[in-house]
Scaffold this active site. Sequence first.
Site, PDB file in Angstrom:
ATOM      1  N   ASP A  63     -16.173  -4.631  -0.609  1.00  0.00           N
ATOM      2  CA  ASP A  63     -16.291  -4.964   0.813  1.00  0.00           C
ATOM      3  C   ASP A  63     -17.581  -4.425   1.431  1.00  0.00           C
ATOM      4  O   ASP A  63     -18.302  -3.639   0.810  1.00  0.00           O
ATOM      5  CB  ASP A  63     -15.068  -4.450   1.590  1.00  0.00           C
ATOM      6  N   ASP A 132      -3.096   2.957   5.958  1.00  0.00           N
ATOM      7  CA  ASP A 132      -2.176   1.869   6.320  1.00  0.00           C
ATOM      8  C   ASP A 132      -1.817   0.995   5.112  1.00  0.00           C
ATOM      9  O   ASP A 132      -1.230  -0.065   5.256  1.00  0.00           O
ATOM     10  CB  ASP A 132      -2.788   0.999   7.424  1.00  0.00           C
ATOM     11  N   HIS A 134      -4.018  -0.444   3.078  1.00  0.00           N
ATOM     12  CA  HIS A 134      -4.975  -1.512   2.734  1.00  0.00           C
ATOM     13  C   HIS A 134      -5.633  -1.265   1.374  1.00  0.00           C
ATOM     14  O   HIS A 134      -5.785  -0.118   0.949  1.00  0.00           O
ATOM     15  CB  HIS A 134      -6.010  -1.747   3.847  1.00  0.00           C
ATOM     16  N   GLU A 139      -6.204  -5.580   5.462  1.00  0.00           N
ATOM     17  CA  GLU A 139      -5.333  -4.803   6.348  1.00  0.00           C
ATOM     18  C   GLU A 139      -3.902  -5.350   6.301  1.00  0.00           C
ATOM     19  O   GLU A 139      -3.683  -6.468   5.817  1.00  0.00           O
ATOM     20  CB  GLU A 139      -5.884  -4.889   7.779  1.00  0.00           C
TER      21      GLU A 139
HETATM   22  P1  PGA Z   1     -11.047   6.824   1.628  1.00  0.00           P
HETATM   23  O1  PGA Z   1     -10.753   5.285   1.978  1.00  0.00           O
HETATM   24  O2  PGA Z   1     -11.344   6.872   0.173  1.00  0.00           O
HETATM   25  O3  PGA Z   1     -12.235   7.186   2.454  1.00  0.00           O
HETATM   26  O4  PGA Z   1      -9.804   7.566   1.986  1.00  0.00           O
HETATM   27  C1  PGA Z   1      -9.929   4.552   1.135  1.00  0.00           C
HETATM   28  C2  PGA Z   1      -9.811   3.125   1.627  1.00  0.00           C
HETATM   29  O5  PGA Z   1      -9.911   2.896   2.834  1.00  0.00           O
HETATM   30  O6  PGA Z   1      -9.606   2.234   0.781  1.00  0.00           O
END
Ligand code: PGA
Length: 248
Positions: A63, A132, A134, A139
């Site tokens: 992404d 959450d 994702h 999302e």
């Molecule tokens: P993080 O993010 O590794 O910064 O916790 C993980 C994600 O959003 O997939």
Amino acid sequence: MEIIIQPSGEAAAKIAARIMARLLREKPNVVLGLATGSTPLLLYRELIAMNLDWRKVTTFNLDEYVGLPREHPQSYHNFMWENLFRHINIAKKNVHIPDGNAKDIPKFCAKYEQQIRAAGGIDLQVLGIGTDGHIGFNEPTSSLASRTRIKTLTERTRRDNSQFFGSEQKVPYHVITMGIGTIMEAWQILLLAFGPKKARPIAEAVEGPITSMNPASVLQMHPVTKVWLDADAASRVQRADYYRWVCE
Ligand code: PGA
């Protein structure tokens, strides 16, 4: 799903790096799906230290933020070059990261999907998980069959990522992300989750029902997924003893 619980993120990242290194040696032209965020940093550090040969490796990132200049410190282009690519001998032409400044985003997304297909598909996809649930920036309520497209971030994700931007107002609203359908086509998936904030989304993803309310739960349908957890991220799974016992 294989659930592997390690005492620390460092220990989990070390073993995950060994799996990736073996794959790179067995298949020098391997196609990797890569992730950003704080979680894969330990893994990338391990991989850099291994001095592997990346000349024939192709990568596709999950992404990118829409509208952020490539050279912005928080762009995922910048993240990947700073934290992995500039430390290894990968060929620039083999690196693919969604272009958050594409003029025609739907056209760009269709091309990204086509490039993944032309490369022969993704052999191994690295994933983190959002608080959450994702994966990528898919999302909650994302279609479980979705393909690469533009998405709007939830307030929660923007709040989570504000730690990198200094304030929530600076976090972009839109992103380009591989879809859940795209991710599910990877031959093998390594999901990493460390820290207490990941305990709930992990317990729901691994032991809860498959639901677009926790996009990572769809991985229950993926045939070759390994979930690497530290003790904190594993603190809410009900069958932790079983997972530990199986791995012994
Ligand atoms: P993080 O993010 O590794 O910064 O916790 C993980 C994600 O959003 O997939």
